[in-house]
Write a protein that holds these residues in place. Structure first.
Motif, PDB file in Angstrom:
ATOM      1  N   GLY A 188      21.194  -1.667  -0.976  1.00 41.99           N
ATOM      2  CA  GLY A 188      20.896  -2.885  -0.224  1.00 41.99           C
ATOM      3  C   GLY A 188      19.984  -2.620   0.960  1.00 41.99           C
ATOM      4  O   GLY A 188      19.292  -3.521   1.440  1.00 41.99           O
ATOM      5  N   GLY A 189      19.961  -1.393   1.430  1.00 47.28           N
ATOM      6  CA  GLY A 189      19.070  -1.024   2.526  1.00 47.28           C
ATOM      7  C   GLY A 189      17.752  -0.432   2.073  1.00 47.28           C
ATOM      8  O   GLY A 189      16.932  -0.023   2.905  1.00 47.28           O
ATOM      9  N   TYR A 190      17.523  -0.384   0.750  1.00 49.28           N
ATOM     10  CA  TYR A 190      16.291   0.241   0.245  1.00 49.28           C
ATOM     11  C   TYR A 190      15.065  -0.593   0.605  1.00 49.28           C
ATOM     12  O   TYR A 190      15.041  -1.805   0.409  1.00 49.28           O
ATOM     13  CB  TYR A 190      16.345   0.413  -1.269  1.00 49.28           C
ATOM     14  N   ARG A 191      14.044   0.088   1.104  1.00 48.70           N
ATOM     15  CA  ARG A 191      12.719  -0.494   1.283  1.00 48.70           C
ATOM     16  C   ARG A 191      11.677   0.562   0.970  1.00 48.70           C
ATOM     17  O   ARG A 191      11.883   1.732   1.296  1.00 48.70           O
ATOM     18  CB  ARG A 191      12.510  -0.971   2.725  1.00 48.70           C
ATOM     19  N   PHE A 192      10.586   0.160   0.349  1.00 51.20           N
ATOM     20  CA  PHE A 192       9.474   1.090   0.155  1.00 51.20           C
ATOM     21  C   PHE A 192       8.544   0.926   1.344  1.00 51.20           C
ATOM     22  O   PHE A 192       7.796  -0.053   1.453  1.00 51.20           O
ATOM     23  CB  PHE A 192       8.746   0.787  -1.162  1.00 51.20           C
ATOM     24  N   ASP A 193       8.602   1.880   2.268  1.00 51.53           N
ATOM     25  CA  ASP A 193       7.902   1.723   3.546  1.00 51.53           C
ATOM     26  C   ASP A 193       6.854   2.805   3.785  1.00 51.53           C
ATOM     27  O   ASP A 193       6.551   3.126   4.931  1.00 51.53           O
ATOM     28  CB  ASP A 193       8.910   1.694   4.694  1.00 51.53           C
ATOM     29  N   LEU A 194       6.292   3.335   2.702  1.00 58.59           N
ATOM     30  CA  LEU A 194       5.302   4.400   2.849  1.00 58.59           C
ATOM     31  C   LEU A 194       4.068   3.919   3.606  1.00 58.59           C
ATOM     32  O   LEU A 194       3.459   4.677   4.369  1.00 58.59           O
ATOM     33  CB  LEU A 194       4.894   4.918   1.462  1.00 58.59           C
ATOM     34  N   TYR A 195       3.703   2.661   3.403  1.00 57.77           N
ATOM     35  CA  TYR A 195       2.470   2.139   4.007  1.00 57.77           C
ATOM     36  C   TYR A 195       2.730   1.075   5.068  1.00 57.77           C
ATOM     37  O   TYR A 195       1.906   0.871   5.951  1.00 57.77           O
ATOM     38  CB  TYR A 195       1.578   1.537   2.916  1.00 57.77           C
ATOM     39  N   ALA A 209      11.566 -10.266  -9.924  1.00 58.12           N
ATOM     40  CA  ALA A 209      12.138 -11.239  -9.002  1.00 58.12           C
ATOM     41  C   ALA A 209      13.229 -10.533  -8.199  1.00 58.12           C
ATOM     42  O   ALA A 209      13.923  -9.669  -8.729  1.00 58.12           O
ATOM     43  CB  ALA A 209      12.719 -12.435  -9.770  1.00 58.12           C
ATOM     44  N   PRO A 210      13.402 -10.904  -6.930  1.00 51.32           N
ATOM     45  CA  PRO A 210      14.368 -10.184  -6.090  1.00 51.32           C
ATOM     46  C   PRO A 210      15.808 -10.613  -6.375  1.00 51.32           C
ATOM     47  O   PRO A 210      16.106 -11.781  -6.613  1.00 51.32           O
ATOM     48  CB  PRO A 210      13.948 -10.577  -4.677  1.00 51.32           C
ATOM     49  N   ARG A 211      16.707  -9.621  -6.337  1.00 45.97           N
ATOM     50  CA  ARG A 211      18.152  -9.825  -6.376  1.00 45.97           C
ATOM     51  C   ARG A 211      18.759  -8.860  -5.367  1.00 45.97           C
ATOM     52  O   ARG A 211      18.125  -7.866  -5.009  1.00 45.97           O
ATOM     53  CB  ARG A 211      18.711  -9.544  -7.780  1.00 45.97           C
ATOM     54  N   PRO A 212      19.967  -9.125  -4.886  1.00 46.79           N
ATOM     55  CA  PRO A 212      20.553  -8.206  -3.897  1.00 46.79           C
ATOM     56  C   PRO A 212      20.554  -6.762  -4.393  1.00 46.79           C
ATOM     57  O   PRO A 212      21.017  -6.457  -5.489  1.00 46.79           O
ATOM     58  CB  PRO A 212      21.979  -8.748  -3.734  1.00 46.79           C
ATOM     59  N   GLY A 213      19.982  -5.873  -3.583  1.00 45.24           N
ATOM     60  CA  GLY A 213      19.907  -4.463  -3.930  1.00 45.24           C
ATOM     61  C   GLY A 213      18.806  -4.117  -4.905  1.00 45.24           C
ATOM     62  O   GLY A 213      18.625  -2.951  -5.253  1.00 45.24           O
ATOM     63  N   ARG A 214      18.063  -5.130  -5.351  1.00 42.48           N
ATOM     64  CA  ARG A 214      17.015  -4.921  -6.348  1.00 42.48           C
ATOM     65  C   ARG A 214      15.768  -5.710  -5.959  1.00 42.48           C
ATOM     66  O   ARG A 214      15.489  -6.762  -6.535  1.00 42.48           O
ATOM     67  CB  ARG A 214      17.522  -5.338  -7.730  1.00 42.48           C
ATOM     68  N   PRO A 215      15.023  -5.215  -4.961  1.00 38.63           N
ATOM     69  CA  PRO A 215      13.833  -5.939  -4.520  1.00 38.63           C
ATOM     70  C   PRO A 215      12.735  -5.895  -5.574  1.00 38.63           C
ATOM     71  O   PRO A 215      12.763  -5.080  -6.504  1.00 38.63           O
ATOM     72  CB  PRO A 215      13.417  -5.176  -3.258  1.00 38.63           C
ATOM     73  N   VAL A 216      11.768  -6.802  -5.433  1.00 44.01           N
ATOM     74  CA  VAL A 216      10.617  -6.784  -6.332  1.00 44.01           C
ATOM     75  C   VAL A 216       9.922  -5.431  -6.230  1.00 44.01           C
ATOM     76  O   VAL A 216       9.697  -4.905  -5.138  1.00 44.01           O
ATOM     77  CB  VAL A 216       9.640  -7.920  -5.970  1.00 44.01           C
ATOM     78  N   GLY A 217       9.587  -4.864  -7.382  1.00 46.89           N
ATOM     79  CA  GLY A 217       8.916  -3.564  -7.409  1.00 46.89           C
ATOM     80  C   GLY A 217       9.566  -2.625  -8.405  1.00 46.89           C
ATOM     81  O   GLY A 217      10.325  -3.049  -9.287  1.00 46.89           O
TER      82      GLY A 217
END
Length: 459
Positions: A110-117, A432-440
């Motif tokens: 749930g805290g995952y984010r792709f924040d490389l850029y 499509a986004p779902r809790p813990g599963r963001p687009v990507g």
């Protein structure tokens, strides 16, 4: 890590009372009148992926109520880490006790984010959980899934064949495994001509990545992941919109790496062989062409009907090589066909299996774990649709019908008839986004496959 483990979570952390609808109905009457009135005001009824903040007499946050689908749901808490105020939390198990694995994995993802850029705007809230093997397993699963997402989300400029090999090498070093790669024209010398043919037009050299681990006396498990780091479609160039997300065409390799890492982390009693044919399908004067006939490692000749059906061409050499070691089981993971997505959509990977009972077991296991896949047939009568008049086999069917089955039948030709084999045609992407599963980028089927392998090799 947004989850921290301790024998006894700190009392100062804000408690989260976890409920489902049934548990909340039973609990509501016993709550203090003010709390009951507040929850009614904000409309909290225990629905999954909802929460309510309850203030104390001093106006500060005193308690959180969180609704879940059920206690074992792998994304039970995923809606909370980026929705709750920053701070530390703990679970109040007085009403509904979550399975520690699900609690740890769901919060961490749930805290995952792709924040490389693009840096994140805030840090996720922290959850304290009692330490234990189940919680540690949940964190290991979350770490593998996050690593898969990171690989798939990274643009092709920074995730080419060499970078994919570096990720495999780092994983091998982490677990004391052996790493090797065959690069560029060495593919021809070592008899991997189809991998070379697809990747030769790129300025970034094609390669076959190999990681081996485990006791040679144990049954051999071969994992093969499609590593097309970008797919232009080759000379049969894709339309612009279809090419937009082709950085994800190495999603099979990313998932195979994650599964391999979990197998090593949990010390499954297997001799693991991980193979990733890593290429970029590019356009240049030396690109392979429609109508070409390519000899493969197995000796079969492939007629190229379309250069955009490249995944099966790179996989066939890797599968043939895997079979030479006479493994107990071969599993390949690949973002292989649009036909599988038309049939099953983004959330359901297509499963092809040699044995019907295995397929049924995997489908049932996937539904239980909320990591689904769906059985599709290796329908032998359709093989006539991929037979060539110039070579042994053509990499495209004679009609657009049954495209995912045609691709699976193509791959089957490169394995011995008696070889046990699972082929997973996945999307590796959340549309499509779902809790813990963001687009990507997404990990698909690795939890199910891991559970199946644990049953198969440790029962």
């Amino acid at each position: 890590m947004t989850v921290k483990l301790k024998k006894t979570p700190p009392a100062k952390a804000t408690p989260i009372t976890v409920v489902d609808r049934t548990a909340f109905e039973a609990l509501a009457a016993s709550l203090p009148a003010a709390t009951r009135a507040w929850l009614a005001t904000v409309g909290f009824v225990g629905a999954a992926d909802t929460h309510a903040l309850v203030p104390g007499a001093d106006g500060r946050l005193a308690q959180v109520f969180a609704g879940v689908a059920h206690a074992a749901h792998p994304f039970a808490l995923s809606a909370l880490p980026l929705a709750l105020p920053a701070g530390e939390y703990r679970l109040d198990a007085a009403v509904l006790t979550l399975q520690p694995e699900a609690a740890a994995m769901s919060w961490e993802l749930g805290g995952y984010r792709f924040d490389l850029y693009k840096p994140a705007k805030r840090e996720p809230a922290t959850l304290w959980l009692p330490s234990g093997a189940d919680a540690e397993r949940g964190l290991a699963l979350a770490t593998a899934i996050a690593a898969t997402r990171d690989l798939v989300n990274t643009p092709a400029e920074h995730m080419g064949p060499a970078e994919l090999a570096a990720a495999a090498k780092a994983l091998a070093q982490q677990y004391g495994a052996k790493f090797a790669e065959t690069v560029g024209d060495a593919l021809l010398k070592k008899n991997f001509p189809s991998i070379h043919a697809v990747g030769r037009a790129s300025t970034r050299s094609p390669r076959l990545i190999e990681v081996t681990w485990g006791n040679p006396k144990h049954p051999t498990l071969a994992l093969v992941g499609k590593g097309v780091c970008f797919d232009t479609g080759g000379l049969n160039i894709k339309p612009g919109e279809s090419m937009r997300q082709m950085k994800k065409d190495m999603g099979g390799a990313a998932n195979a790496l994650a599964l391999a890492g979990l197998i090593m982390a949990f010390k499954l009693p297997v001799r693991l062989q991980l193979l990733i044919p890593a290429v970029e399908n590019s356009i240049a004067g030396n690109a392979y062409r429609p109508g070409d006939v390519i000899k493969t490692r197995k000796g079969l000749h492939i007629e190229i009907g379309n250069t955009d059906a490249e995944g099966r061409v790179v996989l066939c050499d890797a599968l043939a090589y895997a079979a030479e070691g006479k493994p107990d089981l071969v599993i390949d993971l690949a973002t292989l066909t649009g036909a599988a997505r038309v049939a099953l959509g983004a959330q359901l990977p297509a499963l092809f299996a040699k044995h019907m009972d295995t397929a049924r077991d995997l489908v049932d296991l996937g539904l239980k774990l909320d990591d689904p896949l769906w059985h599709m047939p290796l329908w032998a009568p359709y093989h006539a649709g991929i037979e060539s008049t110039l070579g042994d086999i053509v990499n495209t069917g004679k009609s657009p019908l049954a495209g995912a089955i045609n691709a699976a039948l193509f791959l089957e030709d490169f394995l011995p008839a008696q070889q046990d084999w699972l082929h997973v045609d996945l999307f590796a992407w959340n549309d499509a986004p779902r809790p813990g599963r963001p687009v990507g980028g997404e990990a698909q089927t690795i939890r199910t496959l891991l559970a199946y392998l644990e049953q198969r090799y440790t029962a």
